[in-house]
Design a protein around this motif. Structure first.
Motif, PDB file in Angstrom:
ATOM      1  N   LEU A 319       4.733 -36.938   1.909  1.00  0.00           N
ATOM      2  CA  LEU A 319       6.178 -36.801   2.040  1.00  0.00           C
ATOM      3  C   LEU A 319       6.931 -38.050   1.598  1.00  0.00           C
ATOM      4  O   LEU A 319       8.077 -37.970   1.160  1.00  0.00           O
ATOM      5  CB  LEU A 319       6.550 -36.453   3.490  1.00  0.00           C
ATOM      6  CG  LEU A 319       6.096 -35.077   3.989  1.00  0.00           C
ATOM      7  CD1 LEU A 319       6.443 -34.907   5.463  1.00  0.00           C
ATOM      8  CD2 LEU A 319       6.725 -33.960   3.158  1.00  0.00           C
ATOM      9  N   ARG A 320       6.291 -39.219   1.724  1.00  0.00           N
ATOM     10  CA  ARG A 320       6.970 -40.471   1.430  1.00  0.00           C
ATOM     11  C   ARG A 320       6.530 -41.080   0.099  1.00  0.00           C
ATOM     12  O   ARG A 320       6.919 -42.199  -0.223  1.00  0.00           O
ATOM     13  CB  ARG A 320       6.736 -41.478   2.558  1.00  0.00           C
ATOM     14  CG  ARG A 320       7.212 -41.034   3.930  1.00  0.00           C
ATOM     15  CD  ARG A 320       7.023 -42.151   4.936  1.00  0.00           C
ATOM     16  NE  ARG A 320       7.838 -43.295   4.601  1.00  0.00           N
ATOM     17  CZ  ARG A 320       9.077 -43.502   5.059  1.00  0.00           C
ATOM     18  NH1 ARG A 320       9.628 -42.620   5.877  1.00  0.00           N
ATOM     19  NH2 ARG A 320       9.757 -44.569   4.706  1.00  0.00           N
ATOM     20  N   ASN A 321       5.722 -40.368  -0.663  1.00  0.00           N
ATOM     21  CA  ASN A 321       5.164 -40.944  -1.871  1.00  0.00           C
ATOM     22  C   ASN A 321       5.367 -39.992  -3.054  1.00  0.00           C
ATOM     23  O   ASN A 321       4.817 -38.890  -3.069  1.00  0.00           O
ATOM     24  CB  ASN A 321       3.665 -41.241  -1.663  1.00  0.00           C
ATOM     25  CG  ASN A 321       3.080 -42.061  -2.782  1.00  0.00           C
ATOM     26  OD1 ASN A 321       3.023 -41.616  -3.915  1.00  0.00           O
ATOM     27  ND2 ASN A 321       2.619 -43.258  -2.451  1.00  0.00           N
ATOM     28  N   LYS A 322       6.151 -40.409  -4.026  1.00  0.00           N
ATOM     29  CA  LYS A 322       6.464 -39.550  -5.168  1.00  0.00           C
ATOM     30  C   LYS A 322       5.240 -39.271  -6.023  1.00  0.00           C
ATOM     31  O   LYS A 322       5.089 -38.166  -6.559  1.00  0.00           O
ATOM     32  CB  LYS A 322       7.568 -40.196  -6.006  1.00  0.00           C
ATOM     33  CG  LYS A 322       8.913 -40.300  -5.303  1.00  0.00           C
ATOM     34  CD  LYS A 322       9.950 -40.934  -6.205  1.00  0.00           C
ATOM     35  CE  LYS A 322      11.306 -41.019  -5.494  1.00  0.00           C
ATOM     36  NZ  LYS A 322      12.339 -41.658  -6.363  1.00  0.00           N
ATOM     37  N   ASP A 323       4.365 -40.277  -6.174  1.00  0.00           N
ATOM     38  CA  ASP A 323       3.172 -40.086  -7.004  1.00  0.00           C
ATOM     39  C   ASP A 323       2.242 -39.034  -6.411  1.00  0.00           C
ATOM     40  O   ASP A 323       1.708 -38.182  -7.128  1.00  0.00           O
ATOM     41  CB  ASP A 323       2.416 -41.413  -7.162  1.00  0.00           C
ATOM     42  CG  ASP A 323       3.221 -42.434  -7.942  1.00  0.00           C
ATOM     43  OD1 ASP A 323       4.017 -42.017  -8.809  1.00  0.00           O
ATOM     44  OD2 ASP A 323       3.063 -43.651  -7.695  1.00  0.00           O
ATOM     45  N   ILE A 324       2.047 -39.097  -5.082  1.00  0.00           N
ATOM     46  CA  ILE A 324       1.195 -38.109  -4.413  1.00  0.00           C
ATOM     47  C   ILE A 324       1.825 -36.722  -4.487  1.00  0.00           C
ATOM     48  O   ILE A 324       1.135 -35.722  -4.752  1.00  0.00           O
ATOM     49  CB  ILE A 324       0.960 -38.504  -2.944  1.00  0.00           C
ATOM     50  CG1 ILE A 324       0.091 -39.768  -2.857  1.00  0.00           C
ATOM     51  CG2 ILE A 324       0.303 -37.370  -2.179  1.00  0.00           C
ATOM     52  CD1 ILE A 324      -1.347 -39.554  -3.273  1.00  0.00           C
ATOM     53  N   LYS A 325       3.137 -36.634  -4.280  1.00  0.00           N
ATOM     54  CA  LYS A 325       3.811 -35.340  -4.351  1.00  0.00           C
ATOM     55  C   LYS A 325       3.694 -34.740  -5.752  1.00  0.00           C
ATOM     56  O   LYS A 325       3.476 -33.532  -5.894  1.00  0.00           O
ATOM     57  CB  LYS A 325       5.290 -35.498  -3.959  1.00  0.00           C
ATOM     58  CG  LYS A 325       5.521 -35.660  -2.470  1.00  0.00           C
ATOM     59  CD  LYS A 325       6.970 -35.479  -2.082  1.00  0.00           C
ATOM     60  CE  LYS A 325       7.833 -36.612  -2.561  1.00  0.00           C
ATOM     61  NZ  LYS A 325       9.222 -36.508  -2.028  1.00  0.00           N
TER      62      LYS A 325
END
Length: 337
Positions: A319-325
């Motif tokens: 939820l807090r990480n654009k790369d993971i999303k």
């Protein structure tokens, strides 16, 4: 599920006798030829009407934990943009979280399903060994990740030079070695204890402190080693994390622009959230249990860092990480990525 638990039980026996050969002769009552072969895990409640609710709740949390952390592992391994030190450590943390919950929760679910509280001596020792191993691994990995964020923010120009693949692999390897040695030492010392008539463990898994309290032989050395390990490993890890973040905060305060400060802080926000959740719940458990002296209260509270925290970690990072999303959306086939 019955077949899976049968396989796990057989594997536990093999692992036990591989790690601790000949130890089955050491857990006998003093002055008695009766060999202790099993313990009783009392769990959370003995009320029959609550068992389906507890079973459903923990089964749901376990499946979410395994599925969520497997998604993190899949995302990190499949996306070349995530082949960096930070996500390498995150993948190892996700693996540790899966192992921590898999060490304790399936046995509890099996006992509820079969309406049995029994766990064999060998399975109990094996469960304690692997819980100490993987819980300790999580602590070390959180410390290593704090160091990674310290280098990234305080020494950004030298980050890739300092956090090279060799150092990253060495940090994870040292973490494994330290955790294996600690869990092996603690378990071998428990194997030297004698257990008498009270074989009921007021917990949902074979926790080290509970096992020591059940012994009828002298446990002073066990308590000393247990608390010393907690101070040296847990205390040193927490001190390393606090030191890293003190330097990080100092560096962020030195950044002139608000956008620069936000960007620097966002790179460590997820890790800081996980660290806060883990240590606050763990410290809360042991402080509350020391104050109330209630084993059932301690068992209920320990769910926070043994089950809930590993379950929430994937959500915090996704939820807090654009790369993971972005990587997760690509995996599930969301268009536009």
């Amino acid at each position: 599920m019955i077949f899976a638990m049968f396989i796990i039980e057989k594997i536990s026996h093999v692992i036990f006798f591989f790690l601790f050969p000949g130890s089955h002769l050491q857990h006998m009552n003093p002055g008695n030829d009766t060999q202790i072969s099993e313990f009783f895990l009392l769990g959370f409640s003995e009320e029959p009407e609550l068992q389906p609710l507890i079973f459903g709740l923990f089964l749901s949390m376990y499946l979410i934990t395994v599925f969520g952390n497997l998604l993190i592992l899949r995302a990190v391994s499949s996306d070349s943009h995530l082949h960096t030190p930070m996500y390498f450590f995150l993948a190892n943390l996700s693996f540790g979280d899966i192992c921590v919950t898999s060490t304790t929760v399936p046995k509890m679910l099996w006992n509820i399903q079969t309406q049995s509280k029994v766990i064999t001596y060998e399975n109990c020792i094996t469960q304690m060994y692997f819980f100490l191993l993987f819980a300790g691994l999580d602590i070390f990995l959180l410390t290593v990740m704090a160091y990674d964020r310290f280098v990234a923010i305080c020494h950004p120009l030298h980050y890739m030079v300092i956090m090279n693949p060799r150092l990253c692999g060495l940090l994870v390897l040292v973490s494994w070695i330290m955790c294996v040695l600690n869990s092996l030492l603690q378990t071998l010392m428990v194997l030297g204890l004698s257990f008498c008539t009270t074989l009921e463990i007021s917990h949902f898994f074979c926790e080290l402190n509970q096992m020591i309290q059940l012994a009828c032989s002298d446990t002073s050395i066990n308590n000393l080693v247990m608390y010393l390990a907690a101070v040296l490993l847990g205390g040193a890890s927490l001190a390393g994390i606090l030191y890293s973040y003190s330097k990080i905060v100092s560096s962020i305060r030195g950044i002139s622009s608000a956008q620069g400060k936000y960007k620097a802080f966002s790179t460590c926000a997820s890790h800081l959230s996980v660290v806060s959740l883990f240590y606050c719940t763990a410290l809360g458990v042991y402080l509350s249990s020391a104050a109330t002296q209630s084993s059932h209260s301690s068992a209920t509270a320990s769910v926070m860092y043994t089950v809930v925290t590993p379950m929430l970690n994937p959500f915090i990072y996704s939820l807090r990480n654009k790369d993971i999303k972005r990587a997760l959306k690509r995996i599930v086939g969301v268009p536009g990525m």
